[in-house]
Design a protein around this motif. Sequence first.
Motif, PDB file in Angstrom:
ATOM      1  N   LEU A   1       0.734  -1.314  -0.137  1.00 18.39           N
ATOM      2  CA  LEU A   1      -0.101  -0.013   0.060  1.00 18.39           C
ATOM      3  C   LEU A   1       0.759   1.402   0.098  1.00 18.39           C
ATOM      4  CD1 LEU A   1      -2.837  -1.099   2.631  1.00 18.39           C
ATOM      5  CD2 LEU A   1      -2.737  -1.233   0.104  1.00 18.39           C
TER       6      LEU A   1
ATOM      7  N   VAL B   1       1.596   4.770   1.241  1.00 14.28           N
ATOM      8  CA  VAL B   1       1.257   5.684   2.324  1.00 14.28           C
ATOM      9  C   VAL B   1       1.888   7.048   2.403  1.00 14.28           C
ATOM     10  CG1 VAL B   1       1.491   3.413   3.624  1.00 14.28           C
ATOM     11  CG2 VAL B   1       3.477   4.849   3.540  1.00 14.28           C
TER      12      VAL B   1
ATOM     13  N   LEU C   1      -3.293   7.585  -0.885  1.00 15.73           N
ATOM     14  CA  LEU C   1      -3.442   7.078   0.432  1.00 15.73           C
ATOM     15  C   LEU C   1      -2.206   7.748   1.274  1.00 15.73           C
ATOM     16  CD1 LEU C   1      -3.942   3.364   0.064  1.00 15.73           C
ATOM     17  CD2 LEU C   1      -5.854   5.205   0.657  1.00 15.73           C
TER      18      LEU C   1
ATOM     19  N   ALA D   1      -4.130   4.629   4.477  1.00 18.89           N
ATOM     20  CA  ALA D   1      -3.917   3.343   4.380  1.00 18.89           C
ATOM     21  C   ALA D   1      -4.072   2.242   5.394  1.00 18.89           C
ATOM     22  CB  ALA D   1      -2.164   3.499   4.041  1.00 18.89           C
TER      23      ALA D   1
END
Length: 257
Positions: free
Chosen positions: A170, A172, A184, A189
């Motif tokens: 992910l 961040v 995100l 996240a």
Amino acid sequence: MPVEITWWGHATCTVTDSDVRVLTDPLFARRLAHLRRRRGALPPPGAWRADVALVSHLHADHLHVPSLARLAPGTRLLVPRGAPRSVPGLRRLAHLRVSEVAPGDETRIGDLLVRVVPARHDGRRLPLGPHHSPALGFVVEGEGRTYFAGDTGLFDEMAKEVGPVDVALLPVGGWGPYLGEGHLDAGRAAEALTRLAPRSAVPVHYGTYWPIGLDAVRPHEFHTPGDEFVRLAAEQAPGVSVHRLGHGESVRLEVAR
């Protein structure tokens, strides 16, 4: 067999699953336009080796033609539908096996299945340019199920569109003092973890590139997103094991299928 994740910096990772090497958003440059690499050595030539490379969207820090040119002849390359029309340099990469994909598509590479899923992000090549393609995420399914989000914001159908996953890569953070729409940060996240419920997560897309001359502008946005994600994930999704890697570091993750 475990899944191995290596983070090379920014959104570039190698996912090794079922003896297949998957490379995400290859970026091997010391400098890109107004950005320079401030942390982590450049990935070594071994990082260029892949069976398939995935490109999530058209932005130059994710679709970097000089980096793609370093891939070995015959490497599979999955790009958003319409990308060769929008990025002429892609058409010169005749040594690669380029496929245009869109959400819902599936591609088989050896014992892996790569599923293309939606992302919520600006799909244009340039901020005000006319050329655009869908922004994508990918789920790599083999011994495990690894979700590479590319660049995305949260969206209501995220869990449904992505499906069950074992590992989530992910974003961040970003490469500048402020994140725009369709991104995100560490907090969002961590919220994504509550929706996706993976077994493990690796934060990416932070702490690598920064605009030249802006070292003193909101430096915490460069240095802290990884640690902040670890902290918030422990609060909001305590059942997820988070692995904050350094540049060039790897983690082997056991998965149960």
